[in-house]
Write an enzyme that holds these catalytic residues in place. Structure first.
Site, PDB file in Angstrom:
ATOM      1  N   THR A 135      45.537 -16.432 -45.861  1.00  0.00           N
ATOM      2  CA  THR A 135      45.005 -17.158 -47.014  1.00  0.00           C
ATOM      3  C   THR A 135      46.145 -17.417 -47.991  1.00  0.00           C
ATOM      4  O   THR A 135      47.298 -17.076 -47.723  1.00  0.00           O
ATOM      5  CB  THR A 135      43.905 -16.349 -47.713  1.00  0.00           C
ATOM      6  OG1 THR A 135      44.499 -15.251 -48.430  1.00  0.00           O
ATOM      7  CG2 THR A 135      42.889 -15.800 -46.716  1.00  0.00           C
ATOM      8  N   CYS A 136      45.806 -17.982 -49.146  1.00  0.00           N
ATOM      9  CA  CYS A 136      46.853 -18.257 -50.122  1.00  0.00           C
ATOM     10  C   CYS A 136      47.405 -16.977 -50.735  1.00  0.00           C
ATOM     11  O   CYS A 136      48.524 -16.971 -51.263  1.00  0.00           O
ATOM     12  CB  CYS A 136      46.324 -19.178 -51.227  1.00  0.00           C
ATOM     13  SG  CYS A 136      44.946 -18.474 -52.166  1.00  0.00           S
ATOM     14  N   SER A 195      41.607  -8.375 -54.006  1.00  0.00           N
ATOM     15  CA  SER A 195      41.960  -9.731 -54.417  1.00  0.00           C
ATOM     16  C   SER A 195      42.700  -9.722 -55.746  1.00  0.00           C
ATOM     17  O   SER A 195      42.560  -8.797 -56.555  1.00  0.00           O
ATOM     18  CB  SER A 195      40.695 -10.597 -54.556  1.00  0.00           C
ATOM     19  OG  SER A 195      40.040 -10.730 -53.318  1.00  0.00           O
ATOM     20  N   GLU A 200      36.282 -11.899 -56.353  1.00  0.00           N
ATOM     21  CA  GLU A 200      36.169 -13.331 -56.028  1.00  0.00           C
ATOM     22  C   GLU A 200      35.481 -13.505 -54.677  1.00  0.00           C
ATOM     23  O   GLU A 200      35.694 -12.739 -53.751  1.00  0.00           O
ATOM     24  CB  GLU A 200      37.543 -14.000 -56.067  1.00  0.00           C
ATOM     25  CG  GLU A 200      38.581 -13.397 -55.118  1.00  0.00           C
ATOM     26  CD  GLU A 200      38.796 -14.268 -53.895  1.00  0.00           C
ATOM     27  OE1 GLU A 200      38.046 -15.243 -53.738  1.00  0.00           O
ATOM     28  OE2 GLU A 200      39.689 -13.950 -53.115  1.00  0.00           O
ATOM     29  N   ALA A 278      40.879 -32.448 -51.674  1.00  0.00           N
ATOM     30  CA  ALA A 278      39.438 -32.457 -51.958  1.00  0.00           C
ATOM     31  C   ALA A 278      38.705 -31.423 -51.107  1.00  0.00           C
ATOM     32  O   ALA A 278      37.553 -31.630 -50.705  1.00  0.00           O
ATOM     33  CB  ALA A 278      38.859 -33.847 -51.714  1.00  0.00           C
ATOM     34  N   GLY A 279      39.370 -30.284 -50.860  1.00  0.00           N
ATOM     35  CA  GLY A 279      38.755 -29.227 -50.067  1.00  0.00           C
ATOM     36  C   GLY A 279      37.975 -28.236 -50.915  1.00  0.00           C
ATOM     37  O   GLY A 279      37.557 -28.538 -52.035  1.00  0.00           O
TER      38      GLY A 279
END
Length: 537
Positions: A135-136, A195, A200, A278-279
């Site tokens: 993930t980011c 997180s 989150e 636009a995700g």
């Protein structure tokens, strides 16, 4: 296991929790670790015969011979504790807590590439199962290893090869957790306790996606399937049974808060805002920008349909679609730019940003880029441009630092549930040991039934009607099933109660002694042999 003294995790969110197996203190940093630890017991030497001089073989063949030798030694040593234990569950990775985005983006694996990565990891000599969570904020490899220290070495080398990061640089940031700590870490991750923004919700969806992808990937086996299911259960329980989700924010909302912090007295209602992508992350950006009073936004995306879907979901927003070809022109007309795309290379460079007109007076002539993508969409050199400010996901720490005490209190609530789910998973994994015994006992009884049935039918003559043969056969099956019902009941366990699991394992050992069901090779040794034979092919 000998752990290196200096750890790479921050234990801010764990202070005062008093739980017995916090992943942070036992996280193993590879900094200055040198060669990986090996058990202190002496091992008998193993010789591998090869025609000719081994030193003259190609390097790939020498490595293969070495791996075969190691596995043979592991399999044949009667003193080796690994042949008497289950495989180890390991997690190796980098997270926002201990590694900069510059390193995480090099190791990031797109979701479409997860099956390939899993297959490559399972080709390693000591790896039985593998899973990827990228993930980011984190990149983590979960594996089931026949030998934990050899598994660590193989996965670390794979990560170095896949990312191009030198092993010395990787060791400075890599964390390693094993068995109980690895399990607890994933439960905490799915629950939002690990997180950057506590609680989150997006991380639980990402863990669910790991499970979904794993179901179609070769190498995502029973242990990791069970672990991911337990993690998803823990994540759901923590969010429904505690207050951790109350007021919880996402990476996207933290990005909007960061913008508000950096642009003092910024009037969002008249802001010139641009969103690239636009995700899912962009969807949350729109939601939180609306809450700040920003109703008009330009959205640059490859296709218009995604933007139309966003417009339908947020009818109160005025979303203007622009194609990627108009990205720089739209940026020149924006004061605040959010980037969130899956591009594996930067979209903005210093040279292109320098040519843009200055930002508007509402932003004091300063254009702000907030890049929440990993890999990054905005090159670091953009921050050097005059009247330009650049922020990435690591800068979001500033937003969440203010409520540290509240985070710690919520983490204490959730940890009780984490411990329960941890015990449930361990009990379930222990209960798997009875499966071979159940199969062997059933086969043992079936073999006796068939032999005795054949003797009975032969004595009754060949002219016995089929109907009568079936009655006798059904009778034999009924007797066996009723006799096995009691033992089978005491061997089956759903793993939800550790006391029941302990009793079940005692019953298993007793039945194995009574009926001489102990096989020549344990299931663990069979795994080792299978790996050895695969390497020798």
């Amino acid at each position: 296991m000998a752990f290196v003294k200096n750890t790479v995790f921050s234990a801010d969110d764990c202070s005062g929790l008093n739980y017995s197996s916090c992943p942070f203190p036992r996280a193993c940093s590879l900094t200055n670790a040198g060669s990986l630890p090996t058990p202190c017991r002496s091992r008998p030497s193993v010789s591998v015969r090869a025609s000719g001089n081994v030193s003259q073989l190609p390097s790939s063949h020498i490595a293969k011979v070495s791996s075969v030798a190691a596995l043979e030694q592991l399999k044949n040593s009667s003193l080796n504790r690994y042949t008497k234990e289950k495989s180890s569950i390991l997690v190796l990775g980098l997270s926002v807590h201990n590694a900069p985005v510059e390193m995480r983006e090099k190791l990031a694996i797109p979701e479409a590439e997860w099956p390939r990565a899993i297959a490559e990891l399972c080709e390693l000599p000591h790896i039985e199962e593998a899973g990827v969570l990228s993930t980011c904020n984190r990149m983590e490899i979960y594996v089931v290893a026949l030998s934990w220290h050899r598994g660590v070495r193989e996965v670390t080398e794979w990560m170095t090869k896949a990312s191009g990061i030198p092993i010395g640089d990787l060791r400075q940031h890599l964390f390693i957790l094993r068995d109980r700590d690895a399990t607890q870490h994933l439960l905490r991750v799915a629950s939002g306790l690990d997180s950057l923004v506590l609680g989150e919700g997006q991380i639980l969806a990402q863990v669910k996606q790991v499970y979904k992808v794993g179901q179609t990937a070769v190498g995502f086996g029973r242990n990791l399937t069970g672990l991911l299911k337990q993690a998803i259960t823990a994540g759901k329980r923590v969010r429904s049974e505690t207050s951790i989700a109350a007021g919880a924010v996402s990476v996207s909302s933290a990005a909007v808060e960061l913008a508000a912090m950096k642009l003092n007295n910024f009037d969002f209602s008249h802001a010139r805002v641009l969103i690239i992508g636009a995700g899912k992350m962009s969807k949350l950006l729109v939601k939180h920008l609306l809450s700040k009073g920003c109703n008009k936004m330009v959205v640059v995306n490859r296709t218009e349909q995604r933007v139309l879907d966003l417009q339908e979901e947020f009818p109160e927003a005025d979303l203007l679609f622009q194609p990627l070809s108009a990205m720089l022109e739209c940026t020149g007309n924006a004061d605040l730019v959010f980037t969130s795309t899956a591009s594996d290379s930067p979209l903005f460079f210093k040279e292109s940003v320098e040519k843009l007109p200055p930002a508007g007076a509402g932003a004091n002539g300063v254009r702000h880029f907030i890049d929440i993508s990993v890999p990054r969409n905005v090159s670091a050199c953009v921050g050097e441009v005059n009247n330009t400010r650049l922020y990435n996901v690591d800068d979001l720490k500033e937003v969440v630092a203010a409520n540290k005490e509240e985070r710690r209190r919520k983490a204490m609530e959730a940890q009780v549930i984490i411990e329960e789910e941890l015990r449930n998973f361990e009990a379930w994994r222990d209960s798997l040991e009875t499966v071979p015994t159940i199969k062997k006992l059933r086969a043992y009884a079936e073999n006796i039934r068939i032999n005795e049935l054949d003797k009975c039918l032969s004595k009754m003559g060949e002219d016995l009607p089929k109907k009568n043969k079936k009655l006798v056969e059904d009778l034999s099956r009924g007797i066996v099933n009723k006799l096995l019902h009691g033992p089978m009941t005491h061997l089956r366990c759903d793993g939800t109660d550790s006391r029941t699991v302990s009793e079940t394992l005692e019953n298993m050992q007793a039945l194995e002694r009574m009926f001489n069901l102990k096989s020549d090779l344990s299931s663990f040794e069979q795994q080792l042999r299978a790996k050895t034979e695969k390497l020798q092919q």
